[in-house]
Design an enzyme around this catalytic site. Structure first.
Site, PDB file in Angstrom:
ATOM      1  N   ASP A 120       0.828  -1.206   0.000  1.00  0.00           N
ATOM      2  CA  ASP A 120       0.000   0.000   0.000  1.00  0.00           C
ATOM      3  C   ASP A 120       0.864   1.260   0.000  1.00  0.00           C
ATOM      4  O   ASP A 120       0.622   2.189  -0.752  1.00  0.00           O
ATOM      5  CB  ASP A 120      -0.984   0.004   1.185  1.00  0.00           C
ATOM      6  CG  ASP A 120      -0.313  -0.243   2.534  1.00  0.00           C
ATOM      7  OD1 ASP A 120       0.927  -0.385   2.584  1.00  0.00           O
ATOM      8  OD2 ASP A 120      -1.033  -0.289   3.548  1.00  0.00           O
ATOM      9  N   ASP A 123       7.082   3.799   3.158  1.00  0.00           N
ATOM     10  CA  ASP A 123       7.270   4.904   4.098  1.00  0.00           C
ATOM     11  C   ASP A 123       8.743   4.927   4.527  1.00  0.00           C
ATOM     12  O   ASP A 123       9.589   5.415   3.786  1.00  0.00           O
ATOM     13  CB  ASP A 123       6.288   4.673   5.260  1.00  0.00           C
ATOM     14  CG  ASP A 123       6.253   5.798   6.269  1.00  0.00           C
ATOM     15  OD1 ASP A 123       6.600   6.925   5.919  1.00  0.00           O
ATOM     16  OD2 ASP A 123       5.871   5.557   7.416  1.00  0.00           O
ATOM     17  N   PHE A 172      -0.238  11.236   7.478  1.00  0.00           N
ATOM     18  CA  PHE A 172      -0.781   9.905   7.716  1.00  0.00           C
ATOM     19  C   PHE A 172      -2.092   9.772   6.962  1.00  0.00           C
ATOM     20  O   PHE A 172      -3.010  10.577   7.141  1.00  0.00           O
ATOM     21  CB  PHE A 172      -0.994   9.659   9.211  1.00  0.00           C
ATOM     22  CG  PHE A 172      -1.212   8.214   9.520  1.00  0.00           C
ATOM     23  CD1 PHE A 172      -0.129   7.351   9.673  1.00  0.00           C
ATOM     24  CD2 PHE A 172      -2.491   7.700   9.643  1.00  0.00           C
ATOM     25  CE1 PHE A 172      -0.325   5.999   9.937  1.00  0.00           C
ATOM     26  CE2 PHE A 172      -2.698   6.350   9.904  1.00  0.00           C
ATOM     27  CZ  PHE A 172      -1.608   5.505  10.056  1.00  0.00           C
ATOM     28  N   ARG A 185     -10.510   1.487   6.205  1.00  0.00           N
ATOM     29  CA  ARG A 185      -9.980   0.785   5.028  1.00  0.00           C
ATOM     30  C   ARG A 185     -10.965   0.833   3.865  1.00  0.00           C
ATOM     31  O   ARG A 185     -10.587   0.695   2.712  1.00  0.00           O
ATOM     32  CB  ARG A 185      -9.696  -0.690   5.362  1.00  0.00           C
ATOM     33  CG  ARG A 185      -8.555  -0.916   6.335  1.00  0.00           C
ATOM     34  CD  ARG A 185      -8.153  -2.386   6.328  1.00  0.00           C
ATOM     35  NE  ARG A 185      -7.377  -2.764   7.504  1.00  0.00           N
ATOM     36  CZ  ARG A 185      -6.064  -2.642   7.618  1.00  0.00           C
ATOM     37  NH1 ARG A 185      -5.359  -2.126   6.636  1.00  0.00           N
ATOM     38  NH2 ARG A 185      -5.436  -3.028   8.709  1.00  0.00           N
TER      39      ARG A 185
END
Ligand code: 5GP
Length: 198
Positions: A120, A123, A172, A185
Site C-alpha cells: 500500500d 514509508d 498519515f 480501510r
C-alpha cells in the site's frame, strides 16, 4: 521502469470529506477515487508492457495492499497468480514500532517466478527491505515492487519501488485499504487523517 512521471498529491488543495468526520479524526481528501482508478490502470499497463508474454506472481502485503492488489490484478493483461504475506510493523495508531515481524508466510514456492511485491505505502522502507531480503533468498526469477503510495521524505532504508502510484507528502493517510486502528480501510478516496500523535 518508472518511465512515466508519477503524480504528486497535494492535500492542501483538497476539500473536506464531510461524510467521515463522525468516526474520530477529521478527514481531508488527498486522492479521489477516480484519480486512483486511473493511476492503477496506468501502473497495470506498465506491468503488462514490462512482462509481455510472461507470467507474473503478485504478492500482496496484508492487510493494507488488499484493495490495491484486487484492482491492479484485474487491469493486468498477463498470466497472473496471487499470494499474500502479512507483517506487523505498526501497532495501534500512527507510529511504527520500527521492527517488522512476519505474521503470515507465502503458501507456495516462488523460485523461478516473476514476483511483484504489492504494498500500500512505502514509508520508512523497513517493511519492504525486510520482505525483499527474505524473498530474494527464495530465488525468484525477478523481484519488483509496486507501491500505491510513496512517502520518500520518511525513508530510513535505501529502497525504492519499481512501480509507484502516487508520491505523497509526510501525512498519515487512510482509505483504499489503509487503516487507522483498523478503521477507514473501506473509504474509496485516500484521505489525510488529523488525529493527535500517539
Ligand atoms: P514502512 O515499513 O515503509 O515504514 O511502512 C510500511 C507500512 O507502514 C505500510 O504497509 C503501512 O501499513 C504503514 N504506513 C506507513 N505510512 C502510513 C500511512 O500514512 N497510513 C497508514 N494507514 N499506514 C501507513
Amino acid at each position: 521502469m518508472n518511465r512515466q512521471r508519477k503524480p504528486i498529491a497535494k492535500p492542501s488543495a483538497a476539500p473536506r470529506a464531510k461524510a467521515n468526520t463522525k468516526r474520530g479524526g477529521e478527514l481531508k481528501i488527498l486522492l479521489r477515487r477516480v484519480a486512483i482508478q486511473k493511476r492503477v490502470r496506468e501502473v497495470a499497463r506498465e506491468i503488462t508492457r514490462d512482462f509481455r508474454g510472461q507470467r507474473v506472481h503478485l504478492i500482496g502485503v496484508l492487510k493494507g495492499a488488499c484493495i490495491f492488489l484486487s484492482d491492479l490484478i484485474r487491469e493486468i493483461d498477463l498470466d497472473t497468480s496471487i499470494d499474500f504475506m502479512a507483517v506487523a510493523s505498526y501497532g495501534k495508531g500512527k507510529e511504527s514500532s520500527g521492527q517488522v515481524r512476519l505474521n503470515k508466510d507465502l503458501d507456495s514456492n516462488i523460485a523461478g517466478l516473476n514476483v511483484i511485491l504489492v504494498e500500500d505505502i512505502l514509508d520508512t522502507g523497513l517493511t519492504l527491505s525486510y520482505l525483499c531480503r527474505i524473498l530474494r533468498e527464495r530465488k525468484p526469477k525477478t523481484l519488483k515492487i509496486a507501491a500505491l503510495l510513496d512517502k520518500p521524505s520518511r525513508r530510513i532504508q535505501d529502497i525504492s519501488a519499481d512501480y509507484v502510484g502516487f508520491t505523497i507528502p509526510n501525512e498519515f493517510v487512510v482509505g483504499y485499504g489503509l487503516d487507522y486502528d483498523e478503521r477507514y480501510r473501506n473509504l474509496k478516496d485516500i484521505c489525510v487523517i488529523d488525529v493527535p500523535s500517539a
